[in-house]
Design an enzyme around this catalytic site. Structure first.
Site, short mmCIF file in Angstrom:
data_model
loop_
_atom_site.label_atom_id
_atom_site.label_comp_id
_atom_site.label_asym_id
_atom_site.label_seq_id
_atom_site.Cartn_x
_atom_site.Cartn_y
_atom_site.Cartn_z
N GLY A 46 60.61 -15.94 39.29
CA GLY A 46 60.82 -16.34 37.93
C GLY A 46 62.37 -16.06 37.63
N GLN A 51 69.77 -15.84 32.46
CA GLN A 51 70.16 -14.94 33.71
C GLN A 51 71.41 -15.64 34.67
OE1 GLN A 51 65.77 -14.80 34.91
NE2 GLN A 51 66.74 -12.79 35.68
N CYS A 92 62.75 -7.63 38.16
CA CYS A 92 63.64 -8.75 37.56
C CYS A 92 65.07 -8.85 38.21
CB CYS A 92 64.20 -8.11 36.03
SG CYS A 92 65.23 -9.47 35.38
N LEU A 93 65.28 -9.99 38.54
CA LEU A 93 66.68 -10.38 39.28
C LEU A 93 67.71 -9.67 38.68
CD1 LEU A 93 65.79 -13.90 40.88
CD2 LEU A 93 65.86 -11.84 42.08
N HIS A 134 57.82 -12.75 30.57
CA HIS A 134 58.73 -12.22 31.17
C HIS A 134 60.16 -13.03 30.92
CE1 HIS A 134 61.22 -9.38 34.13
NE2 HIS A 134 61.97 -10.51 33.92
N GLU A 135 60.08 -14.23 31.49
CA GLU A 135 61.27 -15.20 31.20
C GLU A 135 61.27 -15.80 29.64
OE1 GLU A 135 62.56 -15.00 33.77
OE2 GLU A 135 60.91 -14.45 35.18
N HIS A 138 63.62 -13.39 28.17
CA HIS A 138 65.10 -13.44 28.75
C HIS A 138 65.80 -14.32 27.69
CE1 HIS A 138 65.82 -11.17 32.41
NE2 HIS A 138 64.59 -11.70 32.80
C1 QAP Z 1 60.08 -11.68 36.74
O1 QAP Z 1 61.23 -11.38 38.75
C2 QAP Z 1 58.56 -10.99 36.98
O2 QAP Z 1 64.44 -5.95 41.82
C3 QAP Z 1 60.54 -12.04 38.16
O3 QAP Z 1 65.92 -6.37 44.34
C4 QAP Z 1 58.56 -10.07 37.90
O4 QAP Z 1 61.42 -12.56 40.56
C5 QAP Z 1 57.75 -11.29 36.31
C6 QAP Z 1 63.59 -9.28 42.58
C7 QAP Z 1 57.28 -9.31 38.10
C8 QAP Z 1 56.34 -10.67 36.30
C9 QAP Z 1 56.17 -9.70 37.40
C10 QAP Z 1 63.72 -8.10 41.91
C11 QAP Z 1 64.24 -9.61 43.85
C12 QAP Z 1 62.85 -10.16 41.88
C13 QAP Z 1 64.45 -6.97 42.52
C14 QAP Z 1 61.62 -11.32 39.98
C15 QAP Z 1 64.83 -7.30 43.77
C16 QAP Z 1 64.98 -8.56 44.25
C17 QAP Z 1 62.42 -10.30 40.84
CO CO Z 2 63.68 -11.29 34.55
#
Ligand code: QAP
Ligand code: CO
Length: 168
Positions: A46, A51, A92-93, A134-135, A138
């Site tokens: 996401g 972001q 989270c990215l 979550h998004e 943001h």
């Molecule tokens: C949001 O997050 C989300 O720490 C999206 O080193 C995540 O795509 C919502 C990511 C989980 C619900 C559940 C995170 C990639 C990606 C990191 C992501 C990383 C590399 C996170």
């Molecule tokens: Co995020």
């Protein structure tokens, strides 16, 4: 298409409240395509416009195993369908390397515009419901670390600040 730079916590620009998209234009669709490319490259499930330092109410996500089911939500609004909370280890990215258990409602109904500006509604559950919330956070300037204790949040902030210093 182009890869976009992802802002990292504690960048203050992540605290901006995004404004509604007035018109869904070709420029909106280019932004969407670049956000999807950036999300897949990361890789992530996401990404909100906030972001990538664009403060418009727009997000993309794809929770499919094959990464072949992109979803786009412009001006999303959601309602909780089932108040039951579930926990999920969220990442989270914009908070790279950190994952924490967060509880949220597990069933929601979302209304939004699609990439052509047409309104649609969809019910989401499971990871899709969690990711959408979550998004949307943001877009309101909120991060998953805001749900943690101040001590945990500070630890994450210090580690990321240190990493960002050594990277720069
Ligand atoms: C949001 O997050 C989300 O720490 C999206 O080193 C995540 O795509 C919502 C990511 C989980 C619900 C559940 C995170 C990639 C990606 C990191 C992501 C990383 C590399 C996170
Ligand atoms: Co995020």
């Amino acid at each position: 298409m182009a890869l976009l730079e992802i802002l990292a916590f504690p960048d203050p620009r992540l605290r901006t409240r995004a404004a509604p998209v007035k018109d869904v234009t070709k420029a909106t669709r280019t932004l969407i395509d670049n956000m999807l490319e950036t999300m897949y490259a990361a890789p992530g499930i996401g990404l909100a416009a906030t972001q990538v330092n664009v403060h418009q109410r727009l997000l993309v996500m794809d929770v499919s195993e094959a990464h072949d089911a992109p979803q786009v939500f412009i001006n999303p609004r959601f309602e909780v369908l089932d108040p039951e909370l579930g926990a999920y280890d969220e990442g989270c990215l914009s908070v790279p390397g950190f994952y924490e258990s967060i509880t949220r409602p597990q069933k929601i109904s979302v209304s939004a515009l699609d990439r052509n500006g047409s309104p649609f509604s969809v019910n989401l559950d499971g990871l899709e419901a969690i990711c959408l919330q979550h998004e949307v956070d943001h877009l309101n300037g909120k991060l998953f670390v805001d749900y943690l204790s101040p001590l945990k949040r500070q630890r994450i902030r210090k580690k990321l600040e240190k990493e960002q210093r050594t990277r720069a």
